[in-house]
Enzyme design. Structure first.
Site, PDB file in Angstrom:
ATOM      1  N   LYS A  11       0.852  -1.206   0.000  1.00  0.00           N
ATOM      2  CA  LYS A  11       0.000   0.000   0.000  1.00  0.00           C
ATOM      3  C   LYS A  11       0.881   1.247   0.000  1.00  0.00           C
ATOM      4  O   LYS A  11       2.059   1.199   0.405  1.00  0.00           O
ATOM      5  CB  LYS A  11      -0.945   0.032   1.193  1.00  0.00           C
ATOM      6  CG  LYS A  11      -0.286   0.044   2.594  1.00  0.00           C
ATOM      7  CD  LYS A  11       0.211   1.395   3.073  1.00  0.00           C
ATOM      8  CE  LYS A  11       0.875   1.337   4.439  1.00  0.00           C
ATOM      9  NZ  LYS A  11       1.674   2.531   4.774  1.00  0.00           N
ATOM     10  N   SER A 105       1.878  -6.209   7.203  1.00  0.00           N
ATOM     11  CA  SER A 105       0.441  -6.133   7.501  1.00  0.00           C
ATOM     12  C   SER A 105      -0.366  -6.809   6.409  1.00  0.00           C
ATOM     13  O   SER A 105      -1.339  -7.515   6.676  1.00  0.00           O
ATOM     14  CB  SER A 105       0.004  -4.663   7.601  1.00  0.00           C
ATOM     15  OG  SER A 105       0.741  -4.004   8.594  1.00  0.00           O
ATOM     16  N   ASP A 138      -2.201  -1.253  10.417  1.00  0.00           N
ATOM     17  CA  ASP A 138      -2.449  -1.206   8.967  1.00  0.00           C
ATOM     18  C   ASP A 138      -3.239  -2.413   8.461  1.00  0.00           C
ATOM     19  O   ASP A 138      -3.687  -2.418   7.323  1.00  0.00           O
ATOM     20  CB  ASP A 138      -1.113  -1.177   8.192  1.00  0.00           C
ATOM     21  CG  ASP A 138      -0.463   0.196   8.216  1.00  0.00           C
ATOM     22  OD1 ASP A 138      -1.165   1.182   8.541  1.00  0.00           O
ATOM     23  OD2 ASP A 138       0.738   0.279   7.911  1.00  0.00           O
TER      24      ASP A 138
HETATM   25  O1  C5P Z   1       0.133  -1.036  15.074  1.00  0.00           O
HETATM   26  P1  C5P Z   1       1.580  -1.150  14.733  1.00  0.00           P
HETATM   27  O2  C5P Z   1       2.228  -2.347  15.384  1.00  0.00           O
HETATM   28  O3  C5P Z   1       1.854  -1.093  13.273  1.00  0.00           O
HETATM   29  O4  C5P Z   1       2.269   0.132  15.356  1.00  0.00           O
HETATM   30  C1  C5P Z   1       3.661   0.269  15.523  1.00  0.00           C
HETATM   31  C2  C5P Z   1       3.927   1.486  16.374  1.00  0.00           C
HETATM   32  O5  C5P Z   1       3.510   2.682  15.683  1.00  0.00           O
HETATM   33  C3  C5P Z   1       3.122   1.530  17.692  1.00  0.00           C
HETATM   34  O6  C5P Z   1       3.831   0.888  18.705  1.00  0.00           O
HETATM   35  C4  C5P Z   1       2.974   3.002  17.940  1.00  0.00           C
HETATM   36  O7  C5P Z   1       4.133   3.505  18.539  1.00  0.00           O
HETATM   37  C5  C5P Z   1       2.903   3.599  16.556  1.00  0.00           C
HETATM   38  N1  C5P Z   1       1.521   3.872  16.101  1.00  0.00           N
HETATM   39  C6  C5P Z   1       0.815   4.938  16.649  1.00  0.00           C
HETATM   40  N2  C5P Z   1      -0.458   5.184  16.212  1.00  0.00           N
HETATM   41  C7  C5P Z   1      -1.028   4.434  15.235  1.00  0.00           C
HETATM   42  C8  C5P Z   1      -0.314   3.373  14.658  1.00  0.00           C
HETATM   43  C9  C5P Z   1       0.969   3.114  15.111  1.00  0.00           C
HETATM   44  O8  C5P Z   1       1.310   5.654  17.524  1.00  0.00           O
HETATM   45  N3  C5P Z   1      -2.276   4.716  14.836  1.00  0.00           N
END
Ligand code: C5P
Length: 306
Positions: A11, A105, A138
């Site tokens: 993406k 993702s 994601d």
């Molecule tokens: O959800 P994911 O594991 O991809 O997120 C990785 C990091 O990105 C999280 O630990 C967080 O620090 C940050 N994040 C965030 N807000 C989001 C998505 C991700 O702060 N909406």
């Protein structure tokens, strides 16, 4: 049915606004996400005589144990479905890793789609997205691809129709950027949060939009946060524009930069020129993709397991 092959598209974020920090530590987002024609491939084979997930990947740098999102996705699905069955999963990796392209993702989402079919679970897209959201912010988007508005932490996904055709050139400088690091950097470097632009607010109320309306609205909040430490991002953006891109932007939390081109020929020419001149990894692909639903199964009858 004992095996299935699922395509997992990358993406790009055509728009990525990072809004307020939530009480759970994540940020609220407003993003317009779009799949592109660069795909990983997952081969999932049922092993009814055994238990556990056996994962293989042609990229030796990726872990194939419980840290891999595909292994975690498979475990989550089996647990929720109350099934105990062996799985052999092979990943063909084409999407650069930790690159802002959602590869991990998408692989996780493809695992859920594949197992939903293979195990005849009958889950709807919203149900699969609900299962997937614990794996990463994601993940839910990919069940509503190719184009969707994504809000909240990433779980509030509204599909959109993007009218017209464009070609995308992806450029990657060859180093990863960890998402959490980029979010921390963004929080530390900005003094406040700006409201959504009027253009984005208007877009948010629509169910379909033309590429020409989207192009002037494209922005990514990570660009300002990453610019002081990663000068190459601005260099890649300028290079894409000089090669004829209508817009060039960082995708996700980087380090991939993408350019939007009107025609395949101009995109291919830019890809070849930039590869030759700078040695960056580059790919020219169509915006949009065969959705996660595109898969092959073999043989065709559903197997009773569990
Ligand atoms: O959800 P994911 O594991 O991809 O997120 C990785 C990091 O990105 C999280 O630990 C967080 O620090 C940050 N994040 C965030 N807000 C989001 C998505 C991700 O702060 N909406």
């Amino acid at each position: 049915m004992s095996g299935i092959r699922v395509h997992a598209p990358a993406k790009v974020n055509l728009i990525l606004r990072v809004l307020d920090r939530r009480t759970d530590g994540y940020h609220n987002l407003w993003s317009l996400m779009q799949t592109v024609g660069l795909e990983d491939e997952l081969h999932i084979q049922l092993q009814p005589e055994t238990t556990g997930v056996c994962l293989r990947c042609d990229d030796p740098t990726l872990p194939t144990d419980g840290r891999n999102l595909v292994a975690r996705a498979a475990s989550v699905v089996l647990e929720r479905a109350g099934l105990s069955v062996g799985l052999d999963i092979r990943i063909v990796k084409r999407i650069p890793v930790s690159a802002g392209l959602g590869g991990g993702s998408s692989d996780a989402a493809a695992t859920i789609v594949g197992l939903n079919r293979l195990l005849c679970l009958g889950w709807s897209a919203p149900e699969m997205a609900h299962v997937g959201q614990v794996l990463g912010s994601d993940v839910p988007f990919f069940f509503f691809a190719p184009t969707a508005q994504v809000r909240a932490r990433g779980e509030d996904v509204v599909p959109m129709r993007l009218i017209g055709e464009r070609w995308i050139v992806l450029l990657n400088p060859g180093f990863p950027i960890q998402t959490q690091w980029a979010y921390d950097r963004l929080a530390a470097t900005r003094s406040g949060m700006t409201a959504l632009s009027q253009g984005i607010t208007r877009l948010a109320g629509k169910t379909q939009v033309d590429w020409d309306e989207v192009l002037p609205l494209m922005e990514n909040d990570f660009e300002a946060a990453l610019a002081p430490t990663h000068h190459v991002l601005e260099k890649m953006k300028r290079a894409l524009i000089s090669q004829g891109a209508q817009v060039a932007l960082v995708s996700g939390s980087g380090a991939t930069v993408f350019g939007v081109f009107p025609y395949e020929e101009s995109a291919v020419q830019a890809r070849d020129g930039l590869k030759r001149q700078h040695g960056w990894w580059a790919s020219a692909i169509r915006a949009g993709s065969s959705s996660l639903g595109s898969h092959e199964t073999f043989p065709l009858n559903c197997l009773q397991v569990g």
